[in-house]
Scaffold this motif. Structure first.
Motif, PDB file in Angstrom:
ATOM      1  N   ARG A  43       0.816  -1.223   0.000  1.00  0.00           N
ATOM      2  CA  ARG A  43       0.000   0.000   0.000  1.00  0.00           C
ATOM      3  C   ARG A  43       0.848   1.271   0.000  1.00  0.00           C
ATOM      4  O   ARG A  43       0.339   2.346  -0.328  1.00  0.00           O
ATOM      5  N   THR A  75      -7.791  -9.746  -7.866  1.00  0.00           N
ATOM      6  CA  THR A  75      -8.540  -9.231  -6.711  1.00  0.00           C
ATOM      7  C   THR A  75      -7.595  -8.702  -5.641  1.00  0.00           C
ATOM      8  O   THR A  75      -7.825  -7.637  -5.056  1.00  0.00           O
ATOM      9  N   ALA A  76      -6.514  -9.444  -5.392  1.00  0.00           N
ATOM     10  CA  ALA A  76      -5.526  -8.985  -4.410  1.00  0.00           C
ATOM     11  C   ALA A  76      -4.871  -7.685  -4.860  1.00  0.00           C
ATOM     12  O   ALA A  76      -4.604  -6.797  -4.042  1.00  0.00           O
ATOM     13  N   LYS A 113      -6.209  -5.316  -6.729  1.00  0.00           N
ATOM     14  CA  LYS A 113      -7.165  -4.229  -6.530  1.00  0.00           C
ATOM     15  C   LYS A 113      -7.268  -3.853  -5.058  1.00  0.00           C
ATOM     16  O   LYS A 113      -7.482  -2.694  -4.706  1.00  0.00           O
ATOM     17  N   THR A 114      -7.100  -4.838  -4.187  1.00  0.00           N
ATOM     18  CA  THR A 114      -7.243  -4.609  -2.749  1.00  0.00           C
ATOM     19  C   THR A 114      -6.039  -3.895  -2.157  1.00  0.00           C
ATOM     20  O   THR A 114      -6.184  -2.991  -1.319  1.00  0.00           O
ATOM     21  N   PHE A 115      -4.825  -4.288  -2.587  1.00  0.00           N
ATOM     22  CA  PHE A 115      -3.621  -3.842  -1.895  1.00  0.00           C
ATOM     23  C   PHE A 115      -2.788  -2.807  -2.644  1.00  0.00           C
ATOM     24  O   PHE A 115      -1.955  -2.131  -2.031  1.00  0.00           O
TER      25      PHE A 115
END
Length: 437
Positions: free
Chosen positions: A101, A324-325, A327-329
């Motif tokens: 992040r 998905t990971a 997009k999340t992190f």
């Protein structure tokens, strides 16, 4: 503001520099172009751009002399593993979410979050099995029949009663042939840890009676959309004992396993000290192997098309989880890239089988052929990944933002010097029917 003569000279020098590719709107974004020969020539002119923009890297939890040599030859300087001012973090393991992040838009790291969905053998098996269920077994028949033990022990015993083997046993999270052995009886299996048991391919394609597999290098620069490249060259790794199907040889690793890390310990291992000779000893170039097969009358064009198909299907089996990971992190879409090492076995019918996908494939250069292939590959990879010429200590994001937007509009835009060939550009797999191509 008036520019001094030295500023003008520097500006013109960089404009025409062989290590600069100008991209983005009005071609105003300087991207670094890498040259493999720089590690030999140590040309100060090639180092100029990296030094001028104070480009930097850090290496964490791994050691790669080749990566360090290439970056240093292009003017990068190495910073402390705890530093936050870097253009590239080269690491041997996945990053924690909080570190992902914090990546700025000019910073790159060599792993996607959740890449273990491909590189852990149990997750790979589960993902491919799910695709077989969804899209048909034949469409995704890229792995030998496999069971995860002890969970699927009864299912394995049922299959064993119909086909007594041999079977091959592998730890779910190991590499370099460690912990791998063949069995022809379930009683020979240790169930103290999670393992995979796969049907052993006992009709491998042989060259001069020796079994071999192929290491292919696959670069993924994005999972949303999915953008993947296959390097045009790879390595064929040979066993050191002639192949024999007899059960008396079932424990002979030098016959059945093709891993370099296993066979280099054999007294029969033959190395080659001439980088121009690619078809001698226990490690050949992939192109030399293909030339040999073509001379034997084999259809190498169809073989490589099937290999590409196998690679694409393998990657898309884990696409959703990894995308998905991301997009999340990841705050920026272009922060991660990944070089995978695909190990493929070809059987006597020329069908390719996926053995495993390696996270952080070995970049060791134990022979001149290794250096010849891997130095060019890493240089082309860094060029494709696209390092914006910007001091990481300057937290301006305007340049990198425009560069990444340009790349998204044309994800297969690549310099002519690259030997990575695009094999996949997909926006999801909902359209998948039959072959992926």
């Amino acid at each position: 503001m008036r520019l001094s003569c030295s500023h003008v000279v520097n500006h013109l020098c960089c404009r025409d520099h062989p290590c600069i590719m100008w991209t983005g709107g009005c071609r105003r974004i300087p991207i670094l172009v890498f040259h493999a020969e720089a590690i030999l020539t140590k040309d100060s002119y090639i180092r100029l751009i990296g030094e001028r923009y104070r480009l930097s890297y850090k290496i964490v939890k791994t050691d790669s002399r080749l990566v360090r040599s290439i970056l240093t030859a292009h003017g990068f300087h190495e910073v402390h593993p705890n530093s936050s001012d870097y253009n590239l973090m080269w690491t041997g393991s996945h990053l924690k979410p909080y570190l992902l992040r914090t990546l700025s838009d000019i910073q790159k790291v060599n792993h996607f979050p959740r890449s273990y969905e491909l590189t852990r053998k149990d997750r790979l098996y589960k993902n491919v099995s799910r695709m077989q269920y969804t899209h048909g077994f034949k469409t995704f028949h890229i792995l030998p029949q496999t069971f995860i033990l002890p969970t699927e022990y009864q299912e394995f015993c049922s299959s064993y009663s119909k086909d007594r083997g041999p079977w091959i046993v592998k730890p779910v999270a190991s590499s370099r042939g460690r912990g791998v052995y063949l069995i022809n009886n379930p009683n020979q299996i240790s169930l103290e840890e999670n393992i995979l048991v796969s049907r052993y391919i006992n009709n491998p394609l042989l060259i001069d009676d020796f079994k071999f597999d192929v290491r292919l290098y696959v670069l993924v620069t994005s999972y949303d959309p999915l953008v993947a490249y296959l390097y045009e060259e790879g390595l064929a790794r040979f066993a050191t004992v002639r192949y024999d199907q007899g059960t008396k040889n079932i424990k002979n690793q030098f016959m059945h396993l093709t891993n370099y890390s296993v066979n280099k310990k054999s007294g029969d291992y033959v190395s080659c000290d001439d980088p121009e000779v690619e078809d001698y000893g226990n490690k050949w170039s992939m192109s030399a192997m293909l030339r040999y097969l073509k001379q034997e009358g084999r259809d190498t064009t169809t073989l490589m098309a099937n290999v590409e198909d196998l690679i694409i299907k393998t990657i898309i089996s884990a696409e959703l989880a990894i995308a998905t990971a991301c997009k999340t992190f990841l705050p920026h879409r272009g922060s991660c890239f990944e070089l995978y090492g695909f190990d493929v076995l070809i059987d006597a019918t020329l069908k390719p089988w996926l053995l495993e996908v390696n996270l952080s494939p070995s970049l060791a250069c134990d022979a001149p052929l290794d250096l010849k292939i891997k130095a060019s590959m890493i240089s082309d990879m860094f060029t494709l990944v696209g390092f914006v010429c910007q001091d990481p200590g300057q937290r301006s994001s305007r340049v990198a933002h425009h560069s990444s937007e340009s790349a998204r509009r044309n994800p297969f835009q690549k310099p002519q010097v690259s030997n990575f060939q695009p094999i996949c550009f997909l926006r999801g797999i909902s359209h998948l029917t039959g072959t992926v191509h």
